[in-house]
Structure formats: structure tokens, C-alpha cells
Design an enzyme around this catalytic site. Structure first.
Site, PDB file in Angstrom:
ATOM      1  N   THR A   1      49.314  48.820  44.143  1.00  0.00           N
ATOM      2  CA  THR A   1      49.121  50.235  44.413  1.00  0.00           C
ATOM      3  C   THR A   1      47.749  50.506  44.983  1.00  0.00           C
ATOM      4  OG1 THR A   1      50.458  50.655  42.490  1.00  0.00           O
ATOM      5  CG2 THR A   1      49.207  52.491  43.335  1.00  0.00           C
TER       6      THR A   1
ATOM      7  N   THR B   1      47.568  42.452  41.119  1.00  0.00           N
ATOM      8  CA  THR B   1      46.443  41.521  41.030  1.00  0.00           C
ATOM      9  C   THR B   1      46.804  40.208  40.330  1.00  0.00           C
ATOM     10  OG1 THR B   1      45.697  42.635  39.027  1.00  0.00           O
ATOM     11  CG2 THR B   1      44.681  43.305  41.104  1.00  0.00           C
ATOM     12  N   ASP B   2      47.852  40.212  39.495  1.00  0.00           N
ATOM     13  CA  ASP B   2      48.136  39.021  38.684  1.00  0.00           C
ATOM     14  C   ASP B   2      48.305  37.757  39.519  1.00  0.00           C
ATOM     15  OD1 ASP B   2      47.965  40.546  36.463  1.00  0.00           O
ATOM     16  OD2 ASP B   2      49.964  40.079  35.680  1.00  0.00           O
TER      17      ASP B   2
ATOM     18  N   LYS C   1      41.681  35.171  39.815  1.00  0.00           N
ATOM     19  CA  LYS C   1      41.526  36.285  38.868  1.00  0.00           C
ATOM     20  C   LYS C   1      40.981  35.710  37.573  1.00  0.00           C
ATOM     21  CE  LYS C   1      44.036  40.108  36.694  1.00  0.00           C
ATOM     22  NZ  LYS C   1      45.256  40.912  36.648  1.00  0.00           N
TER      23      LYS C   1
END
Lengths: 406, 622
Positions: free
Chosen positions: A80, A156-157, A233
Site C-alpha cells: 500500500t 514488505t515481508d 528486512k
């Protein structure tokens, strides 16, 4: 009584009036006139005052095109950068229409004109190797269609995996930027706006590589431009979760001045011709070794997979027990790559006996590649060749900035 | 006049941890800050294309917020991590307060996000949960209904504000607080004050709320017939509540008069025609305008039919002009209006020119501002909006209480559009068993406790009130089982402690066991009451010691009657001539001499009795 109805509920001597909200379990959830939700046991007496009013979302017109600005294509996979909140239910809907995105983040309109397309609308944990191919083809089509840059919104994962996959699959004359938000777009403090502004800046820059542009610190001050094969990440929730591992980021974008500063060499806009190499072999896996790990794990994968990346300990080790199992798997034709669960630093299997035994067993050293990047690279190579020598050579060769010179 | 007022009390709870994380509820000095971060906030649209009016107004100014963090704040305060579940300790206290107010708890508590984008909440929203409704309290002025009780997180403390941004401190963010709102049942300023005091008493009765400056805040909702609902925030002292209500009534009455006058003049909606009048002031002597004109412009707007009304007083010391300029303050420093001119170095000629330029009739007012064009435009638009509201009556506003009882504009009254569910926090069911358990152990209210102390211990009204409201009331009751003087105990626990504290003694290190030890010694006649301050001072300095060991180390043990007699006889013997000379007048000086040696070890009355006896005897022997 249905969701959206305005009702009056009696509980003993008191009454509550409000709108029925969606709920699970033993309670009716009521939105009171003061905006608060409360839960009331289902056995309470309910009177319907008014049936649900349907809400017609407002539509806005597209912003005018500014011919002096470059054009950026936004491809959405489910991450998003702009969203609307249903203030009654709290439900958040991602916005893909360019008009909606520009209304939410008006600053973007000062940097570029936009085109938008939804490729997937999935949570990033539901990404698959085949989806990377579809995405790569869509990006290529946008570039062929004249886009000056492509921006991909992504959860983002697994953004790091997709970034690595696109880095191998695409040779690009224009910037390809992945962007997302760590803090949900329904909160006024979301990192979405700043990340999107900085990503657009990179998409219109001369950095013609696959990059990830995300917050550099806890503050809304600047974003880092990470090379797609080096980024990982490193935090579940912080804004500055993304780090370049074993390499410097390509550069940074200052949010206030919107200026880009670069730290390392990179491929320039127009330097290379567009080329797509989207072959992939999904039958590869990633295994983390841990003390006492049963060597039959290797046998399990050897029976079902074509390639295996091991996250070994330290310089790239597994227990002595594993060595014969690995040797057997390699003989069977499985390609096994060693990376380190340390993440930082490179593999060197010459220092200790176990390492030397592993090399003899046929393990390919993954250098300073991230384990996830090594997995994606192995899938990509195996999509093209099954020849052990070629696989070994390519795995050790720097293709998209993923591995340092040995 | 139809005054209707309601109170909103915000009281911090004295919990171990914050409402949504495990950080302590401890305030810090900004000099102890260990990290800093800066943020911006933006507002997400609602599905209806609707944005809360209060949030929208804040969002017009893109501000930079700087947060100071500590080793006692975490990623939750930083808005870098999802919240932990609602703190059960805080919920129990909120339920206890709700039951004391005769309220009905909901069956399931839902945490909401209330959009607040002035930066005081890092997330851009405040987490708040509706816990109970429909209560009441009885005061001497009648029954007042309690509408709602919400459990919310405290906002960050604003440290400073300038063009560079607003600085907030994160230590306070997330401390649990209860927000109690009464119905608008209050009809007189005096009643408002009594209700506020009563609510404060009930909150303190739990013994689980924070005490001291800033831990309780009152907001007042006020409306009069034909007026509007206005919320006045940040009332510092209960004593000001009456004045604030009186001044707000006055403000609304005067604003209604202005509306009537505008109607009489046939005023129409002010048009958004902003005119560049820079040339009027090309050679002005007004230093403020001169300075601004170097790089920027002077913009003006005509307020048709507002002439003379702009300068009209609506509260003592505040004019209608302040209502207008309050709206522009967030954009520019200084706005001018023709009702205040000539002045500031501006000439009559310039004013005439200005009036001509905007085609102003004698009945019209002109507002103008010098500064950066975009900001000046925003400022004038805000003023036009307020002027148009004056034609309608009184706008619904959130206002800030000023020290003199007046108030200034803060933001529009927020609507329900700013509330949506906090999906990161699960709803908490409230079982009947929990409510019953809390109901069974409700605390005695402070005013009941005071009456009981008067009755049971024979304390006077003042001392009973003092100890009943003190945090040491339970300790007082424990000490009373030792059979010592209630007055002495109260004085020790209140006056003595605060004197020692003023003296720099670390009295916060004194434990209940220390006090009990001291009064056990008193009860057993092992020390005199005069020794209490010295003993407490020693114990506070070395808190690991007990009262009984310290008393002998200090030599404060009571002297036996024999020892005292022996000492007095010695002194009387050595002062025989003095006694001969002075007679009974010798008692006072000799008393002083003896007390110097035995103070704290003996009851003064005993010394006096023995001394008088021995002097009489000595005189008899002469």
C-alpha cells in the site's frame, strides 16, 4: 438486524443507540453516535430504527498531465502506498487509481505523471516464484510502452525476494523501484507517503537498476536506495527495517530537499537495452542448519528438489554427520549452495576441516550472498541449465551485484 | 439564559506500566533524553471522501514534529511497533471508578483510534476505549448524570514550538488515564465547581490515581440558548471554573449581538476576493510591513458590513478581532484591520488609498496581512471563514482556557468521523465475575473516611481531612492499633514529614515498617515524642536500619525517672544562689538548661513537674 442498521439496544435500565458493525463471537458490536465501538452480549433486546444506508464512494477526476514531467508506471502487487479508511469498520482499502494516489499524496504530482496497474492484490507472504515472472513481464511491457521509470508497491515481508528475482530477470534501461510501508497506511504517521515520494524520485533518476527505497531511520528524514540483491528486512515493525547487507546502499534520497546522493557505482539510465530473462525453477529450497539437526533433512530435499541453499553456521558449516548426506545428494544431481546464518561476511570453507569436507562433498560456496538471494539466484539459474559446472560457475559469478568479487 | 454545561475530567492512573506497553509511567526531565526522532503526519481519507474537520484544519499546515525519547520509552511510543494488549491493571481501575460513579460497564471493551494530528500522539491517533456509561453523582447542588467513562492513553508533553517544528517529550505518552464526561446537567458556575471537586474526591478515593500538578485536567463544555457547544480545554485550577463559564456566556451573548447587528446591516457572505495591495504600502513607514515587503506581498480582503464590529469587545480585554486573528495565527505572525488604524506607522493617506483600492464602503472593514503569499492567502481565507461564521451565529469550537478566564481558539470541535477501530488491540470482554469482584472491594470514599476518623479517633475536622485524603491513610490506621495519640500520628505523617522533606531529607525512602517501628517505641515509652523528627531523619538517611537500633545509636532512648531526678537535683544544687535570687521565676531558665541536655529523651512535662518540685524543695530549705 444486519450490519449497517441503526439500532437501539436495551440492557437492563439503559439503552445504547448506534450502527451495527461486523463482528465475530458472542457480542454485537455497536458504533455509538460519539464514534466509539462497544460490545454488547447477544442476548440483549434490540430494536431496528433504520435500515442500512448504502454509501456511494465519491469519485474524483484525473489530474491534468504535466508534459514537462517524466512518466512513472505504478504496478501494484498488494502493498500500500495510498489507502482509504472506512471510519465505521476500520477497514482499509488500498487505492490503485492514480487519482486516488495523488489525492492521498499530492506531492507526487510535483515529481512525475503516473500510470497505474494492479498486477496482484495479495499479501506479500502469498507471493510465489511464478508471480515474479508475471511481474517481470508487466514491468518490461511498461518500459517498452515508454515509462521513464517503474515503481512497484509491494508488501514488505517478501519485498527482498521479489527485488532479487527482478534483479536477475530484467536488464533495464530505466529505474525499477520497489516500495512499501512498514506502518499501516491508515495511520497518519504511516511511512507510506515519504517512501512513495522518495521512490518516485529514484524512479525518475538515472539509477537504472532494481532497487528498494525505504526509510533509513526512525525519523521521516531520508530514504536509502538499496540494491535489489543486497537488501533484507531486518526488523518486524520499524520504519528502518530494510538494510543493505555486505554492501553499501546505492545512495540516499533526502525527503525535504528531494535530492539524491549516491555512494557507489551503478548502471546509468539508457546504459543497457531492455532484456527479460524470466526463466525460473521453483523446485529449490532454503534450509537452516541448527545444532543437532537431523541429516535426513538433506535426504528429504534430495528426493524432491533440484536445488538446496543451506544456511550454515559461521563461515559456512553443518555438523560432520551431514557431510555424507550432502555428498550423496550432490552425486544424485542436487545443487547445494552454502550461505551463512550470520548474514554478515562471506563463506570460507577452507578454514576448518568440516568446511574442507563440504567442498569435497560438492557444496558450492555462496560467497557473501544473502541466503534468500542465493535461493532466488539458484531458482533462476536452474530455470536455464542443469549442468553442474555451469550452475557452479554462474552461482559464483556476479550477475546483479549480489556477490562480491572473490 | 439557558446555560448548559458539562465537565470532562481527565485523570492519570497510577499504574505500574503504560496502557499499551510495558514502560513505566514515569515522567522524565528532557535533559535525560537518550534519542530523538522527527516525523510528519498526514491524514487518510475516509471511505465517504470525508475528513474530520478538526483533523483537516491541522493537516493544512505541514509541520515537523520532534520527539524526545528516553531509556524508559520503547518502540510502542515511537510508533515503531504494534501495541501490547490493553493493560488489565488500568482497566480494573477504570471499572472501579465507573462503579463508584454508579455507571454500567459495557460487555466488551473496544479500543478505538481517535485521529489527533497536532503531533501529540506519534501515531497520529490517540487510543481510547469506551468502558462504561449512565452513571450519576449526588452533590449538594443536586444530581449530575455521568455520560461516559473512557480509558485512554495520555498524549506526549509539548516542550516547545517554533518555525522549525514542535518538540514533544515521549515520557508521558501512553500513561493510562480515565476521561469522565458528565451530561450537560450543570446550570450554574458554582455547581460546576462542586461537581469537579466531587469527581476529584471520588477519583482520589481509589488510591490508584496519580497526584500532583498536571495529573488531572478539566475541560468544560458550555452552551447557552441560541449559542453553540464550545469545549474549553486545559482549565488549570478548580477555582477558575466559575469565571471561565461566566466569560464564555459573555462571549456567546456578545457574538449573538454582533450577528444581530450584521443582520440589521444586511450583511451578506464575505466573498473570497483576496487583493494584492502591496503598491498601497510601497513607501510605508510601518516597519513590520516594510520588512515583509522586501520579498513578499501585502494581501487584503474586504469584510463587507463589518466596519466597527471588528474592534468590538466580546470578553474583558478581548475583541471580535481576536476571534478572527486566532484563526490566522497558525499561518502568519501579524494581521491588521482598519478598526485599529491609523497606527503602527501607517498614515491616513495609506488607509484612504487602501479603502479605495478594495472599493470599501464606510460600513466595511478591511483585513490585511504582510508576508509570504501562500501563507498570507491561507491566513486571509481562515479569517473569511470565521467572518462568515459570525453571520450564522457561534461556531462549534475547541478553545483553550487563558489564565484570566477568557479563552482562545484551538480547532473546530471534532466529529465522530475521526474515530475508527484500533485493529492491533483485541477487544476485552468484561465478565460479570470481574465486575462483582471489583464491586465487593470498592474503596471507602474520602469524605466518608474523614467522618469515620472524626468519629473513631476523635480527630478534629482539619486533621481528619488531612489524613483521610493522604496517601498514608492506610498506614495511619495500622499505627492506630498500637494505641498511640491519633493527633501525634497525623502530625508526624503530615507536618513532620513535609518539614523534613523541605530540609532535604529523603523522606521517600522511609517505609511503612519504619513508621510502625517508631510508634512501637513511643507506645512502649522507650522514647519521647520529641525524638521522632531526629529518628526519622536518621532512618531516611540509612533506610536499611530499624527504628529500635537507630534509637539507641542516636542515644534517644528515654531516661528513667530516677536518672532525670538525679540530673535535676544536680542542677538545682549547682544553682542554689540563682534560685535564692529568682524564686519561682528560676523555673523557666533552669528548664531550658535541662532540656538542652535531655531533649528527645524525655517528656518535657515530666521534667517540668520534677523541676518545680525540686525548686520548691530547695526554696523551702533556704
Amino acid at each position: 438486524m444486519k450490519v449497517g442498521d441503526r439500532v437501539k439496544i436495551k440492557r437492563g435500565n439503559i439503552t445504547h443507540t448506534g450502527i451495527v458493525m461486523p463482528s465475530k463471537g458472542d457480542f454485537i458490536v455497536l458504533k455509538l453516535d460519539n464514534g466509539y465501538n462497544i460490545g454488547i452480549k447477544k442476548d440483549a433486546k434490540t430494536f431496528i430504527l433504520e435500515k442500512e444506508k448504502k454509501i456511494v464512494p465519491k469519485k474524483t477526476s484525473a489530474p491534468p498531465i504535466n508534459p514537462s514531467l517524466p512518466t512513472v508506471s505504478i504496478l501494484s502487487t498488494g502493498g500500500t502506498i495510498a489507502s482509504k479508511v472506512d471510519y465505521r469498520t476500520g477497514a482499509v482499502t488500498s487505492q490503485f487509481d492514480v487519482e486516488d494516489i495523488l489525492r492521498a499524496i499530492p506531492e507526487l504530482g510535483e515529481i512525475a505523471n503516473f500510470k497505474g496497474e494492479v498486477i496482484y492484490n495479495i499479501l506479500s507472504e502469498n507471493m510465489r516464484a511464478e508471480y515474479w515472472q508475471t511481474l517481470a513481464r508487466a514491468i518490461a511491457a511498461e518500459i517498452e510502452g515508454g515509462a521513464d521509470g517503474v515503481m512497484i508497491t509491494h508488501g514488505t515481508d517478501t519485498m527482498g525476494y521479489t527485488a532479487a528475482a527482478l534483479s536477475f530477470m530484467l536488464i533495464t534501461p530505466v529505474p525499477i523501484v520497489l516500495v512499501g510501508s512498514q506502518r499501516s497506511a491508515d495511520r497518519p504517521s504511516s511511512d507510506n507517503a515519504m517512501n512513495a515520494v522518495c521512490a518516485t524520485k529514484v524512479a525518475t533518476s538515472d539509477i537504472a537498476e532494481v532497487t528498494v527505497v525505504m526509510h533509513a531511520t526512525m525519523s521521516d528524514d531520508y530514504c536509502l536506495i538499496h540494491r535489489g540483491t543486497r537488501v533484507r528486512k531486518m526488523h518486524t515493525s520499524r520504519r528502518d527495517a530494510f538494510h543493505s547487507i555486505n554492501a553499501r546502499p546505492i545512495g540516499k534520497v533526502d525527503y525535504a530537499t528531494r535530492e539524491i546522493e549516491t555512494f557507489v557505482e551503478y548502471k546509468k539510465r539508457g546504459e543497457q537495452k531492455l532484456m527479460i530473462k524470466d526463466h525460473i525453477e521453483p523446485k529449490c529450497s532454503l534450509v537452516k542448519f541448527y545444532p543437532g539437526a537431523d541429516p535426513s533433512i538433506v535426504d528429504h530435499y534430495a528426493a524432491r528438489y533440484k536445488g538446496l541453499v543451506i544456511e550454515g553456521t559461521g563461515l559456512g558449516h553443518v555438523s560432520t554427520e551431514w557431510v555424507p548426506h550432502i555428498e550423496k545428494a550432490v552425486k544424485k544431481g542436487v545443487h547445494i549452495v552454502m550461505t551463512s546464518q550470520c548474514l554478515g561476511g562471506r563463506i570460507c570453507d577452507l578454514v576448518y576441516d568440516t568446511g574442507r569436507d563440504l567442498l569435497e562433498a560438492g557444496v558450492i560456496e555462496g560467497g557473501d550472498m544473502l541466503p534468500e538471494t542465493a535461493l532466488v539466484k539458484l531458482m533462476w539459474i536452474l530455470g536455464r541449465t542443469d549442468d553442474p559446472d555451469e550452475v557452479r560457475t554462474l552461482m559464483r559469478k556476479n550477475i546483479a551485484g549480489e556477490i562480491s568479487g572473490l | 439564559m439557558g446555560l448548559k454545561a458539562g465537565l470532562e475530567i481527565h485523570q492519570q492512573l497510577d499504574t505500574k506500566r503504560k496502557l499499551f506497553c510495558n514502560c513505566p509511567t514515569e515522567l522524565r526531565s528532557t535533559s535525560e533524553s537518550t534519542y530523538e526522532m522527527c516525523r510528519h503526519l498526514q491524514i487518510a481519507e475516509s471511505e465517504l471522501g470525508e475528513i474530520d474537520r478538526a483533523a483537516l484544519e491541522e493537516a493544512q499546515v505541514k509541520r515537523r514534529f520532534i520527539y524526545k525519547g528516553y531509556d524508559t520509552t520503547c518502540l510502542v511510543e515511537n510508533d515503531e511497533s504494534p501495541p501490547l494488549p490493553l493493560n488489565p491493571e488500568a482497566l480494573d481501575i477504570a471499572l472501579e471508578v465507573a462503579l463508584l460513579l454508579d455507571m454500567v460497564p459495557v460487555d466488551e471493551v473496544h479500543t478505538m483510534r481517535k485521529i489527533v494530528i497536532d503531533g501529540s500522539n506519534t501515531a497520529g491517533f490517540q487510543r481510547t476505549a469506551f468502558v462504561a456509561s449512565d452513571g450519576k453523582i449526588s452533590t449538594d447542588e443536586g444530581i449530575v448524570h455521568i455520560d461516559t467513562l473512557c480509558l485512554e492513553e495520555e498524549a506526549a508533553q509539548k516542550i516547545s514550538e517554533d518555525v522549525g517544528g514542535v518538540v514533544y517529550s515521549l515520557d508521558r505518552l501512553g500513561i493510562p488515564l480515565v476521561e469522565i464526561a458528565t451530561k450537560a446537567d450543570i446550570t450554574t458556575p458554582q455547581q460546576a465547581r462542586i461537581v469537579a471537586e466531587h469527581l476529584g474526591m471520588i477519583l482520589r478515593s481509589t488510591g490508584k490515581v496519580k497526584r500532583g500538578i498536571g495529573t488531572i485536567r478539566q475541560d468544560i463544555n458550555i452552551s447557552i440558548a441560541e449559542g453553540a457547544r464550545v469545549e474549553i480545554k486545559g482549565v488549570q485550577t478548580l477555582g477558575m471554573i466559575g469565571t471561565i463559564i461566566e466569560r464564555e456566556v459573555l462571549r456567546q451573548v456578545n457574538l449573538l449581538k454582533i450577528k444581530d447587528e450584521l443582520k440589521r446591516r444586511g450583511a451578506k457572505h464575505v466573498k473570497t476576493e483576496i487583493i494584492d495591495v502591496s503598491d498601497v504600502f510601497a513607501s510605508t513607514q510601518c516597519s513590520m510591513i516594510k520588512k515583509a515587503l522586501k520579498n513578499n506581498a501585502v494581501l487584503a480582503v474586504k469584510l463587507t458590513s463589518f466596519g466597527g464590529l471588528v474592534g468590538r469587545e466580546i470578553q474583558p480585554g478581548r475583541q471580535f478581532w481576536d476571534e478572527l486573528s486566532d484563526r490566522a495565527k497558525r499561518f502568519v505572525g501579524r494581521v491588521f484591520h482598519t478598526d485599529e488604524l491609523p497606527g503602527y506607522g501607517m498614515t491616513n493617506a495609506e488607509i484612504t488609498k487602501l479603502k479605495k483600492k478594495v472599493h470599501a464602503a464606510p460600513d466595511d472593514g478591511i483585513i490585511f496581512v504582510a508576508g509570504e503569499r501562500s501563507k498570507a492567502n491561507l491566513a486571509l481565507n481562515a479569517i473569511i471563514q470565521r467572518a462568515n461564521e459570525a453571520l450564522e451565529g457561534i461556531p462549534e469550537e475547541t478553545r483553550k482556557a487563558l489564565e484570566d478566564g477568557n479563552s482562545a481558539y484551538m480547532r473546530p470541535l471534532p466529529g465522530a468521523a475521526r474515530m475508527y477501530p484500533e485493529t492491533d488491540v483485541l477487544p476485552v470482554p468484561i465478565s460479570k465475575e470481574l465486575v462483582k469482584k471489583i464491586q465487593r472491594s470498592l474503596p471507602e470514599l474520602l469524605h466518608e473516611r474523614k467522618e469515620r476518623y472524626i468519629r473513631e479517633y476523635g480527630l478534629n475536622d482539619e486533621l481528619a481531612g488531612l489524613i483521610a485524603c493522604s496517601e498514608r491513610a492506610p498506614l495511619f490506621e495500622r499505627i492506630m492499633t498500637l494505641g498511640v495519640s491519633p493527633t501525634l500520628v497525623v502530625r508526624t505523617l503530615t507536618a513532620t514529614i513535609s518539614e523534613l522533606s523541605k530540609d532535604g531529607v529523603p523522606v521517600q525512602l522511609l517505609t511503612e515498617q519504619h513508621f510502625i517501628g517508631v510508634f512501637e517505641l513511643i507506645s512502649a515509652n522507650k522514647m519521647a515524642k520529641e525524638g521522632i523528627p531526629s529518628l526519622l531523619r536518621a532512618l531516611a538517611t540509612k533506610p536499611s536500619k530499624t527504628a529500635s537500633t537507630t534509637v539507641s545509636e542516636l542515644g534517644l532512648e528515654t531516661l528513667s525517672k530516677e536518672d532525670i531526678e538525679k540530673l535535676i537535683i544536680e542542677i538545682v544544687e549547682s544553682k542554689r544562689d540563682f534560685i535564692k535570687e529568682r524564686g519561682t521565676d528560676a523555673v523557666k531558665p533552669l528548664m531550658g538548661l535541662i532540656m538542652e541536655q535531655v531533649r528527645g529523651k524525655v517528656d518535657g512535662e515530666l521534667v517540668s513537674t520534677v523541676l518545680k518540685e525540686k525548686i520548691a524543695k530547695a526554696m523551702g530549705e533556704v
